[in-house]
Every structure is written in C-alpha cells, then in structure tokens.
Motif scaffolding. Structure first.
Motif, short mmCIF file in Angstrom:
data_model
loop_
_atom_site.label_atom_id
_atom_site.label_comp_id
_atom_site.label_asym_id
_atom_site.label_seq_id
_atom_site.Cartn_x
_atom_site.Cartn_y
_atom_site.Cartn_z
N ARG A 7 0.85 -1.19 0.00
CA ARG A 7 0.00 0.00 0.00
C ARG A 7 0.89 1.24 0.00
O ARG A 7 2.05 1.17 0.38
CB ARG A 7 -0.90 0.01 1.24
N ILE A 9 1.04 5.49 1.08
CA ILE A 9 0.52 6.67 1.78
C ILE A 9 1.18 7.88 1.14
O ILE A 9 2.41 7.99 1.13
CB ILE A 9 0.88 6.63 3.27
N LEU A 97 -5.29 6.94 9.78
CA LEU A 97 -4.83 5.92 8.84
C LEU A 97 -5.27 4.53 9.29
O LEU A 97 -5.64 3.69 8.46
CB LEU A 97 -3.31 5.97 8.68
N ASN A 98 -5.28 4.28 10.59
CA ASN A 98 -5.70 2.98 11.11
C ASN A 98 -7.18 2.71 10.84
O ASN A 98 -7.61 1.55 10.87
CB ASN A 98 -5.44 2.88 12.61
N ASP A 102 -9.36 -1.76 4.47
CA ASP A 102 -8.34 -2.53 3.76
C ASP A 102 -8.67 -2.73 2.28
O ASP A 102 -7.85 -3.23 1.52
CB ASP A 102 -8.08 -3.87 4.45
N TRP A 154 -4.11 -1.46 7.07
CA TRP A 154 -4.07 -0.07 7.55
C TRP A 154 -4.09 -0.04 9.09
O TRP A 154 -3.54 0.86 9.69
CB TRP A 154 -5.26 0.72 7.00
#
Length: 172
Positions: A7, A9, A97-98, A102, A154
């Motif tokens: 992924r 960011i 972000l968490n 997904d 994430w």
C-alpha cells in the motif's frame, strides 16, 4: 502462500497560503499556492500513483490545494473532508490511517505542518537513497509530497512501518 498487499501513503502538505489576522481555518491560498498546487498534482500523476481515497483537512487552504491538484490526476479518488486533520497531532494522523478500509490500496492525506512532516518522518523506517535526509533538510515546505510504501493492513500503520520511496517539493 498469502502475500500482504503493498500500500502507499501519499502525504501532501497544502500549498502556500495567505497570511491573515483573521480565522486561521479560513485562510485562502496565496498566488504562489494557486500555481504550485496543480504542479504538485501533475507530479503525483507522473509518479504513477492513483490514490483510491483522499483524506483532506477542512481548512480553506487544504480544500483549495486539493481542488487545484486533483484535476491533474488520471482518476479522481473518493474524497473525505476530515475535521480531525486540522491541527492533528502525529498520533491523531496515525489513528486516521488505522481507520482506512483494507479495500483501499493507496491513500493521499492533504493537511498541515507540523503534522504532515512528523507523519512522514515517523512512518519512514527506511528510505530510498538520501530521501529522508532531503525531506528533513527542506522542512517539508508547502505543496511538498512524500510517498511511503508498506505492506499489511491499515490497522497496522505505526512508527517505522513504511519505506519513503519519493519526496518532491516545488521549490526545493
């Protein structure tokens, strides 16, 4: 054998804003910011990253930055204007972000310093070449973009999880 997805960011600081004695949240972009935002969008498009999701602070300068940058992208990501990004701490940004689903591969955050710089620095457990030193030397100027990659969920985003794979700033 199951492999975790890679992924990305994308951390994007708003472009140069006007100074004002009024409400900080409502400060618009300066002329330079209105020129730099689309250039940052073109850089992002040229990087080959097509974010699935954009999380943008609700301030006028971040909304205007994103409005000018997003037309440069090959595809417009779903955009969420997030109140919690304005004046967010490092911990609050990681918590956001968490919360990302997904199903999302790549996310772009459009926000403010010192949070954007702190987030890029904290997540970068590794970096390609001298990118981390370059990013820290510049202080993450307006309209700067950092790209980090990581594998996993994430929910697993935390300090040192990522690799800084790109850093760009319009005047650095």
């Amino acid at each position: 054998m199951s492999s975790e997805p890679t992924r990305r960011i994308v951390i994007f600081r708003h472009a140069k804003a006007e100074w004002s004695d009024g409400d900080d949240h409502e400060r618009p972009l300066a002329d330079r910011g209105r020129k730099d935002a689309p250039v940052a969008g073109r850089w992002l498009a040229g990087s080959g990253i097509t974010p699935d999701l954009a999380l943008c602070s609700t301030s006028a300068r971040t909304r205007e930055t994103w409005k000018l940058a997003v037309p440069e992208l090959p595809e417009r990501p779903r955009t969420v204007y997030e109140d919690r990004m304005y004046e967010a701490s490092l911990g609050e940004l990681i918590a956001l972000l968490n919360e990302v689903s997904d199903e999302v591969q790549d996310v772009v955050l459009i926000g403010h310093n010192p949070g954007m710089h702190a987030l890029a620095d904290a997540l970068a457990g590794e970096a390609d070449g001298d990118l981390l030193a370059r990013m820290n030397r510049t202080g993450f100027p307006t309209a700067a973009v950092a790209v980090l990659s990581f594998t996993g969920s994430w929910k697993a985003v935390e300090h040192g999880v990522g690799r800084l794979v790109a850093f760009w700033a319009p005047h650095a």
